[in-house]
Design a protein around this motif. Structure first.
Motif, short mmCIF file in Angstrom:
data_model
loop_
_atom_site.label_atom_id
_atom_site.label_comp_id
_atom_site.label_asym_id
_atom_site.label_seq_id
_atom_site.Cartn_x
_atom_site.Cartn_y
_atom_site.Cartn_z
N LYS A 192 0.87 -1.17 0.00
CA LYS A 192 0.00 0.00 0.00
C LYS A 192 0.90 1.22 0.00
O LYS A 192 2.06 1.14 0.42
CB LYS A 192 -0.91 -0.03 1.22
N HIS A 193 0.38 2.29 -0.49
CA HIS A 193 1.21 3.49 -0.60
C HIS A 193 0.44 4.71 -0.07
O HIS A 193 -0.77 4.80 -0.26
CB HIS A 193 1.56 3.76 -2.07
N ILE A 194 1.20 5.59 0.56
CA ILE A 194 0.61 6.89 0.95
C ILE A 194 1.39 7.98 0.22
O ILE A 194 2.64 7.97 0.24
CB ILE A 194 0.68 7.14 2.47
N GLN A 195 0.67 8.86 -0.40
CA GLN A 195 1.31 10.01 -1.04
C GLN A 195 0.97 11.24 -0.19
O GLN A 195 -0.21 11.53 0.04
CB GLN A 195 0.77 10.19 -2.47
N LYS A 236 2.57 -3.74 11.10
CA LYS A 236 3.62 -3.05 11.88
C LYS A 236 4.01 -1.74 11.16
O LYS A 236 4.11 -0.69 11.77
CB LYS A 236 4.83 -3.98 12.04
N GLU A 237 4.22 -1.87 9.87
CA GLU A 237 4.60 -0.69 9.09
C GLU A 237 3.45 0.32 9.03
O GLU A 237 3.67 1.53 9.02
CB GLU A 237 5.02 -1.11 7.68
N TYR A 238 2.22 -0.23 9.02
CA TYR A 238 1.03 0.62 8.97
C TYR A 238 0.94 1.50 10.22
O TYR A 238 0.54 2.67 10.16
CB TYR A 238 -0.20 -0.29 8.83
N GLN A 239 1.37 0.90 11.34
CA GLN A 239 1.28 1.62 12.62
C GLN A 239 2.25 2.81 12.70
O GLN A 239 2.15 3.64 13.60
CB GLN A 239 1.53 0.64 13.77
N ILE A 265 2.33 5.20 10.59
CA ILE A 265 1.74 6.37 9.91
C ILE A 265 1.53 7.58 10.84
O ILE A 265 1.94 8.69 10.51
CB ILE A 265 0.46 5.97 9.15
N PRO A 266 0.92 7.38 12.03
CA PRO A 266 0.76 8.56 12.92
C PRO A 266 2.10 9.21 13.25
O PRO A 266 2.22 10.44 13.26
CB PRO A 266 0.11 7.96 14.17
N LEU A 267 3.12 8.36 13.47
CA LEU A 267 4.45 8.88 13.79
C LEU A 267 5.01 9.71 12.62
O LEU A 267 5.59 10.78 12.81
CB LEU A 267 5.39 7.71 14.12
N ILE A 268 4.78 9.19 11.41
CA ILE A 268 5.27 9.90 10.21
C ILE A 268 4.61 11.28 10.11
O ILE A 268 5.28 12.31 9.91
CB ILE A 268 4.99 9.06 8.94
N LEU A 269 3.30 11.29 10.32
CA LEU A 269 2.58 12.57 10.21
C LEU A 269 3.05 13.57 11.27
O LEU A 269 3.22 14.76 11.00
CB LEU A 269 1.07 12.32 10.32
N GLN A 270 3.29 13.03 12.48
CA GLN A 270 3.76 13.89 13.57
C GLN A 270 5.16 14.44 13.25
O GLN A 270 5.45 15.63 13.43
CB GLN A 270 3.79 13.08 14.88
#
Lengths: 256, 307
Positions: free
Chosen positions: B227-230, B266-269, B271-276
């Motif tokens: 899955k990818h997030i842009q 695990k990688e999905y989790q 995401i909040p850290l990335i945004l922060q």
């Protein structure tokens, strides 16, 4: 118990014959015109000078040779084109992927080709009766020769069709081999009319044995012994069957 | 589901070229399996060996319990093949060519079945026309009808929609689905990934003569798909901060998008850290988009790994 795929044989036979009936005008008119032309050129023009050969009117004498000539060229052309056309267009895939044995494929294709030649041969025979007074001395032997020639040369044509990978190759054998052999094999003359050297050379021409045997069945006269002629055509048939069997066993030019 | 085709250690060698190398595959009754692979991978050769068009160099093929070499009649009567090329007798009429195909496979003439087939494939008004007068799409339908004329249990479709328009492609897919519902096992080769994704139950990937993998489509996409997030930034950045690099983010060439690819929970989790972290770096986010790998992405990844 050995099963036979009779529906497949019928399908191939009917599909091949359909091509013949579609061009029925050409299939019938062409041999009628050629036969008439032979009678005009050889029968009337040359026949007026030769009169008789071994007690038979010249016009009548050329009928068996003319028939053999047509049977050979038609059998080879029809059978070679039938299988080559499928290879060329790629439609052979269906035959090769179907539950059909090699023998069944052979019966379908060769049977159709031999039938076409038989029909054309019969048309020539009938047309001849309009020009000459024809009497067949041994109808059964004539019929046997007629059938054997149609079948064995259709088999030969089938081999050429399998071997050929372009249109030129399927033309080469009928044009450059069969036509000269039949013309020089006593179709329109008796080899007794030739000088001794050419007479001896002619004995090496396989077509002579066919023409001679076929002529014997019509008039009881021949250049070579009738048993030799029958042996020749039977041997030729066996050789063709053997080659076709090997082709199917190895998949030569059919399956990579 | 029971096995209908068993392919064991199939190899094919042309001179010094190994076109197929020790291929093993079991095809289950009633499934649709798509064989994917680049041009020249060996897909058509494999199909041709199963159908009896090409001699194998080694191995065996068992179709519904019958060896296709030693018991070829029983094996082949169960199979229908739609070739890649339009191999048709162009001067034949549609109806005649269908009766011909049925006859070849040892089946008695059946007007009712042939008429139903003609109707099913929308060829009714072309029934008595010569094939050469039909359009390319119609000719392809005739090929499918020919393969179905003897009511096979197994249908091989070699690149069935190559070079056909979108409408015909969709109608072919629908037909394939209908056939599966009627109990026909379908094996198709394609290099349209969309085709495999749309209709297949299982996917096999062939490359350089080897069957690299075979798996259930859903499992395959789950196992190998990403899955990818842009993350579209409000303003372009010159260089990606180290903190974001450490979180495996990638910066686009135009310096305005950040990408994060993830596969498992695990990688999905993260995401909040990335945004922060993006916020902590003083970057403003304009837009967020998510997407997941298509079968095409998976295929390209697998094939590229092989090279």
């Amino acid at each position: 118990m050995m099963s036979i795929n009779i529906y497949a044989i019928r399908a191939i036979y009917k599909a091949e014959m359909r091509r013949f009936w579609v061009t029925i005008g050409q299939s019938i008119i062409s041999p009628v015109i050629s036969t008439s032309l032979y009678f005009i050129v050889f029968g009337s023009a040359i026949g007026s000078r030769i009169q008789q050969v071994e007690g038979v009117d010249y016009g009548t004498f050329i009928v068996p040779g003319m028939m053999i000539f047509t049977l050979l060229t038609q059998s080879v052309s029809n059978a070679s084109f039938g299988i080559f056309h499928q290879k060329f267009t790629g439609t052979i895939y269906e035959v090769l992927s179907a539950p059909i044995s090699s023998t069944e494929i052979l019966i379908g294709f060769v049977g159709a080709s031999a039938s076409k030649s038989f029909i054309i041969g019969t048309i020539i025979l009938i047309t001849s009766t309009f020009f000459v007074d024809l009497h067949i001395q041994s109808p059964f032997i004539m019929f046997a020769f007629f059938i054997l020639t149609c079948v064995s040369f259709s088999l030969f044509g089938f081999i050429i069709g399998l071997w050929a990978d372009n249109f030129e190759k399927i033309q080469v054998i009928p044009m450059l081999v069969i036509t000269p052999l039949v013309f020089l094999g006593g179709s329109f003359y008796s080899i007794d009319m030739l000088p001794p050297m050419w007479r001896d050379i002619s004995l090496f021409n396989p077509a002579l044995y066919l023409v001679s045997g076929f002529r014997w069945s019509f008039f009881g006269i021949s250049d070579v012994n009738i048993s030799l002629s029958l042996m020749f055509i039977s041997l030729f048939l066996l050789i063709c069957i053997f080659i076709v069997w090997r082709i199917f066993a190895t998949g030569y030019k059919l399956r990579s | 589901m029971s096995t209908i085709i068993q392919i064991k250690n199939i190899s094919k060698v042309y001179g010094k070229t190994h076109v197929l190398k020790d291929v093993n595959l079991e095809i289950k009754k009633g499934e649709i399996i798509a064989l994917l692979g680049p041009n020249g991978a060996g897909k058509t050769t494999l199909i041709s060996i199963i159908c009896g068009l090409v001699n194998k160099s080694a191995g065996s093929v068992i179709i519904d319990g019958f060896d296709n070499a030693t018991n070829f009649r029983k094996a082949r009567e169960k199979v229908g093949l739609v070739p890649q090329e339009l191999h048709l007798a162009m001067f034949d009429k549609v109806v005649n060519t269908l009766h011909y195909s049925r006859g070849l496979f040892g089946k008695k003439r059946n007007e009712k079945h042939i008429n139903e087939l003609i109707e099913k494939l929308h060829l009714s008004d072309k029934k008595n026309q010569e094939i050469r007068s039909l359009s390319g799409g119609m000719k392809r339908r005739v090929l499918i009808a020919k393969a179905l004329a003897h009511q096979p249990k197994i249908l091989f479709l070699d690149e069935p929609t190559a070079g056909v328009d979108v409408e015909l492609r969709k109608s072919t897919w629908n037909l394939v689905k209908q056939l599966r519902q009627s109990g026909v096992t379908i094996i198709l080769t394609t290099h349209y990934i969309e085709e495999a994704e749309s209709i297949a139950d299982r996917i096999g990937i062939i490359n350089k003569g080897k069957l690299i993998l075979v798996d259930d489509k859903k499992t395959l996409m789950k196992r190998l798909g990403k899955k990818h997030i842009q993350i579209n930034l409000a303003n372009p950045i010159e260089e990606m901060p180290q903190k974001l690099k450490d979180l495996s983010l990638e910066l686009s060439e135009d310096k305005i998008n950040l990408y994060y690819h993830f596969k498992d929970k695990k990688e999905y989790q993260n995401i909040p850290l990335i945004l922060q972290t993006i916020k902590d770096c003083g970057l403003n986010i304009n837009e967020l988009n998510t997407s997941k790998s298509s079968l095409e992405d998976i295929f390209v990844d697998i094939v590229n790994d092989e090279y």
